[in-house]
Design a protein around this motif. Structure first.
Motif, PDB file in Angstrom:
ATOM      1  N   ARG A  19       0.828  -1.207   0.000  1.00 19.89           N
ATOM      2  CA  ARG A  19       0.000   0.000   0.000  1.00 19.89           C
ATOM      3  C   ARG A  19       0.862   1.257   0.000  1.00 19.89           C
ATOM      4  O   ARG A  19       2.048   1.219   0.321  1.00 19.89           O
ATOM      5  CB  ARG A  19      -0.960   0.003   1.178  1.00 19.89           C
ATOM      6  CG  ARG A  19      -0.324   0.076   2.519  1.00 19.89           C
ATOM      7  CD  ARG A  19      -1.379   0.074   3.603  1.00 19.89           C
ATOM      8  NE  ARG A  19      -0.718   0.028   4.895  1.00 19.89           N
ATOM      9  CZ  ARG A  19      -1.360  -0.086   6.024  1.00 19.89           C
ATOM     10  NH1 ARG A  19      -2.668  -0.167   6.013  1.00 19.89           N
ATOM     11  NH2 ARG A  19      -0.701  -0.116   7.147  1.00 19.89           N
ATOM     12  N   SER A  20       0.261   2.354  -0.345  1.00 20.20           N
ATOM     13  CA  SER A  20       0.979   3.617  -0.483  1.00 20.20           C
ATOM     14  C   SER A  20       1.328   4.207   0.872  1.00 20.20           C
ATOM     15  O   SER A  20       0.680   3.930   1.875  1.00 20.20           O
ATOM     16  CB  SER A  20       0.136   4.610  -1.263  1.00 20.20           C
ATOM     17  OG  SER A  20      -0.106   4.122  -2.552  1.00 20.20           O
ATOM     18  N   ASN A  21       2.326   5.059   0.876  1.00 21.30           N
ATOM     19  CA  ASN A  21       2.798   5.698   2.092  1.00 21.30           C
ATOM     20  C   ASN A  21       1.999   6.980   2.316  1.00 21.30           C
ATOM     21  O   ASN A  21       2.331   8.030   1.766  1.00 21.30           O
ATOM     22  CB  ASN A  21       4.293   5.985   1.962  1.00 21.30           C
ATOM     23  CG  ASN A  21       4.918   6.301   3.283  1.00 21.30           C
ATOM     24  OD1 ASN A  21       4.258   6.249   4.312  1.00 21.30           O
ATOM     25  ND2 ASN A  21       6.184   6.636   3.255  1.00 21.30           N
ATOM     26  N   LEU A  22       0.925   6.888   3.087  1.00 20.90           N
ATOM     27  CA  LEU A  22       0.038   8.022   3.319  1.00 20.90           C
ATOM     28  C   LEU A  22       0.151   8.476   4.771  1.00 20.90           C
ATOM     29  O   LEU A  22       0.435   7.693   5.667  1.00 20.90           O
ATOM     30  CB  LEU A  22      -1.413   7.638   3.017  1.00 20.90           C
ATOM     31  CG  LEU A  22      -1.712   7.150   1.605  1.00 20.90           C
ATOM     32  CD1 LEU A  22      -3.171   6.765   1.494  1.00 20.90           C
ATOM     33  CD2 LEU A  22      -1.358   8.188   0.572  1.00 20.90           C
ATOM     34  N   LEU A  23      -0.090   9.773   4.979  1.00 21.57           N
ATOM     35  CA  LEU A  23      -0.104  10.349   6.314  1.00 21.57           C
ATOM     36  C   LEU A  23      -1.380  11.171   6.434  1.00 21.57           C
ATOM     37  O   LEU A  23      -1.618  12.053   5.607  1.00 21.57           O
ATOM     38  CB  LEU A  23       1.128  11.234   6.526  1.00 21.57           C
ATOM     39  CG  LEU A  23       1.242  11.947   7.859  1.00 21.57           C
ATOM     40  CD1 LEU A  23       1.481  10.924   8.958  1.00 21.57           C
ATOM     41  CD2 LEU A  23       2.371  12.942   7.827  1.00 21.57           C
ATOM     42  N   LEU A  24      -2.194  10.870   7.421  1.00 26.20           N
ATOM     43  CA  LEU A  24      -3.497  11.517   7.629  1.00 26.20           C
ATOM     44  C   LEU A  24      -4.389  11.388   6.394  1.00 26.20           C
ATOM     45  O   LEU A  24      -5.209  12.252   6.104  1.00 26.20           O
ATOM     46  CB  LEU A  24      -3.327  12.993   7.990  1.00 26.20           C
ATOM     47  CG  LEU A  24      -2.632  13.285   9.319  1.00 26.20           C
ATOM     48  CD1 LEU A  24      -2.423  14.783   9.462  1.00 26.20           C
ATOM     49  CD2 LEU A  24      -3.442  12.754  10.472  1.00 26.20           C
ATOM     50  N   GLY A  26      -3.492  11.497   3.224  1.00 28.41           N
ATOM     51  CA  GLY A  26      -2.976  12.172   2.034  1.00 28.41           C
ATOM     52  C   GLY A  26      -1.534  11.774   1.767  1.00 28.41           C
ATOM     53  O   GLY A  26      -0.910  11.058   2.556  1.00 28.41           O
ATOM     54  N   ASP A  27      -1.015  12.245   0.644  1.00 30.85           N
ATOM     55  CA  ASP A  27       0.370  11.946   0.291  1.00 30.85           C
ATOM     56  C   ASP A  27       1.297  12.492   1.368  1.00 30.85           C
ATOM     57  O   ASP A  27       1.191  13.637   1.789  1.00 30.85           O
ATOM     58  CB  ASP A  27       0.702  12.580  -1.066  1.00 30.85           C
ATOM     59  CG  ASP A  27       2.065  12.196  -1.556  1.00 30.85           C
ATOM     60  OD1 ASP A  27       2.433  11.022  -1.435  1.00 30.85           O
ATOM     61  OD2 ASP A  27       2.773  13.091  -2.071  1.00 30.85           O
ATOM     62  N   ALA A  69      -5.687  11.581  -2.796  1.00 32.40           N
ATOM     63  CA  ALA A  69      -5.163  10.253  -2.486  1.00 32.40           C
ATOM     64  C   ALA A  69      -6.249   9.183  -2.551  1.00 32.40           C
ATOM     65  O   ALA A  69      -5.958   8.027  -2.854  1.00 32.40           O
ATOM     66  CB  ALA A  69      -4.522  10.250  -1.106  1.00 32.40           C
ATOM     67  N   LYS A  70      -7.480   9.568  -2.300  1.00 31.69           N
ATOM     68  CA  LYS A  70      -8.575   8.609  -2.405  1.00 31.69           C
ATOM     69  C   LYS A  70      -8.823   8.245  -3.865  1.00 31.69           C
ATOM     70  O   LYS A  70      -9.125   7.103  -4.186  1.00 31.69           O
ATOM     71  CB  LYS A  70      -9.836   9.189  -1.782  1.00 31.69           C
ATOM     72  CG  LYS A  70     -10.941   8.206  -1.587  1.00 31.69           C
ATOM     73  CD  LYS A  70     -12.088   8.833  -0.833  1.00 31.69           C
ATOM     74  CE  LYS A  70     -13.141   7.820  -0.505  1.00 31.69           C
ATOM     75  NZ  LYS A  70     -14.259   8.428   0.207  1.00 31.69           N
TER      76      LYS A  70
END
Length: 99
Positions: A19-24, A26-27, A69-70
């Motif tokens: 999975r992608s590296n997201l924070l809160l 978002g990117d 990001a969604k």
């Protein structure tokens, strides 16, 4: 007679690796960059209005980054690649087409 079975080896792919590296939501890099910009606005100007403006700007941009990001978690990387490759491809249908 023995029943013929297919014994395929199964390997688990862990979610943390794919999975992608997201924070809160978002990117990660863009969220941290906007948080830094909002903190600079708040602590450099040091007024109540700048604090409200910095917090509201950060919340608004965070919402936009979560929406982005969604739709596609890798949208930033795709867009930067699109910008980098823009000059390499001519707008023609074939390399042998006459201008």
């Amino acid at each position: 007679m023995a029943e013929a079975r297919s014994f395929l080896q199964r390997n688990r792919i862990h979610r943390a690796l794919s999975r992608s590296n997201l924070l809160l939501g978002g990117d990660r890099e863009l969220v941290l960059l906007t948080a830094l910009a909002a903190a600079i606005l708040i602590f450099v100007v040091l007024t109540v209005y700048s604090a409200l403006l910095g917090i509201s700007i950060w919340i608004g941009i965070l919402g936009a980054l979560r929406w982005m990001a969604k739709a596609d978690p890798l949208m930033r990387q795709v867009y930067t690649r699109h910008i980098n490759y823009r000059h390499h491809y001519a707008p023609t249908s074939s390399p042998w087409r006459r201008p």
